[in-house]
Design an enzyme around this catalytic site. Sequence first.
Site, short mmCIF file in Angstrom:
data_model
loop_
_atom_site.label_atom_id
_atom_site.label_comp_id
_atom_site.label_asym_id
_atom_site.label_seq_id
_atom_site.Cartn_x
_atom_site.Cartn_y
_atom_site.Cartn_z
N ASP A 164 4.52 -41.42 73.81
CA ASP A 164 3.86 -42.54 74.46
C ASP A 164 2.63 -43.03 73.70
OD1 ASP A 164 5.62 -42.78 76.53
OD2 ASP A 164 4.45 -41.60 77.95
N ARG A 217 0.80 -36.42 78.04
CA ARG A 217 0.03 -37.34 77.20
C ARG A 217 -1.32 -36.76 76.77
NH1 ARG A 217 0.28 -43.58 78.72
NH2 ARG A 217 -0.24 -43.57 76.50
N ARG A 260 -3.61 -43.56 88.31
CA ARG A 260 -3.96 -42.83 87.08
C ARG A 260 -5.47 -42.55 87.04
NH1 ARG A 260 0.04 -42.95 83.12
NH2 ARG A 260 2.07 -43.01 84.14
N HIS A 266 -1.01 -49.00 86.30
CA HIS A 266 -2.24 -49.28 85.57
C HIS A 266 -2.70 -50.70 85.89
CE1 HIS A 266 -1.65 -46.16 82.11
NE2 HIS A 266 -2.57 -45.73 82.94
N CYS A 272 -0.18 -52.94 76.75
CA CYS A 272 -0.11 -51.48 76.62
C CYS A 272 -0.10 -51.05 75.15
CB CYS A 272 1.14 -50.95 77.31
SG CYS A 272 1.07 -51.01 79.11
#
Length: 295
Positions: free
Chosen positions: A95, A120, A165, A194, A288
């Site tokens: 990611d 992550r 998140r 997000h 992103c």
Amino acid sequence: MTDYYVAEPAPVVAPTPAAWQNAGAPRRPRAARTRRYAMTPPTYFAVEYAINPWMDVSKPVDVQVALAQWENLRHTYLKLGHRVDLVEPVPGLPDMVYAANGGFVTHDVAVVARFRYPERAGETQAYGDWMASAGYRPVSTRHINEGQGDLLMVGEKVLAGYGFRTDLRAHPEISAALRMPVVSLELVDPRFYHLDTALAVLDDDTIAFYPPAFSEAAQEQLHGLFPDAIVVGSADAYVLGLNVVSDGLHVVLPSAATGFAAQLREAGFEPVGVDLSELLKGGGSVKCCTLEVFV
């Protein structure tokens, strides 16, 4: 890894809710400003786990297609006159292509991400080291923050998402580190996990957003702060059409968001559509993949 200092909390701005308004962004002359971005190639991109509703481990990923789409995005920025720095991808961090989540960089300060999911976690070191090597002062937070995924600068303030998140308790830490007011906005739809999946910053005083992604209180905050905000419909939101990068005139957005593109034209912006359908399989699109470095 570089040692980071931890910022002490400062008060978070809490705007007074305002009545619902939606005039739509008025058409007026828009001006582009040269920007600096950081991007990470999707060399090791894969969907090996599912940490958001967009990810499906049963669907194959074509890394060559992802690389070609990502390269087209990078060249789009270059053709628009912007600078693009490259961050070296790290094996085992599929990611990492979603560079926006790596932190928040402005002036001499770099708030380094602290990820919610262990899959992550290694990106913290990778992006923190890149920020330090680029001459920025890395800052860590005690609580979870996922960088520009949940932190979007508009004018002289930062809009900050929470609910899925980034931890709300990180917002005062970020405000202190950046020496900027932070506006906390609650996200309520897991598809928009997000802030940058549900809200787009178009220039220093113009945003677009998808109201159902936010709590009623957050919707009132946004309408109070941005009475001329562009309200985007479900068809465009569901292709991550709000996951955009704008230089104040040109708005690079997913090509599938045709309705939003028409709204942008009406408001005086110039939409630039790109296809990032392969990277959408991981739950990300234009923004992103783009960490803006504010100078």
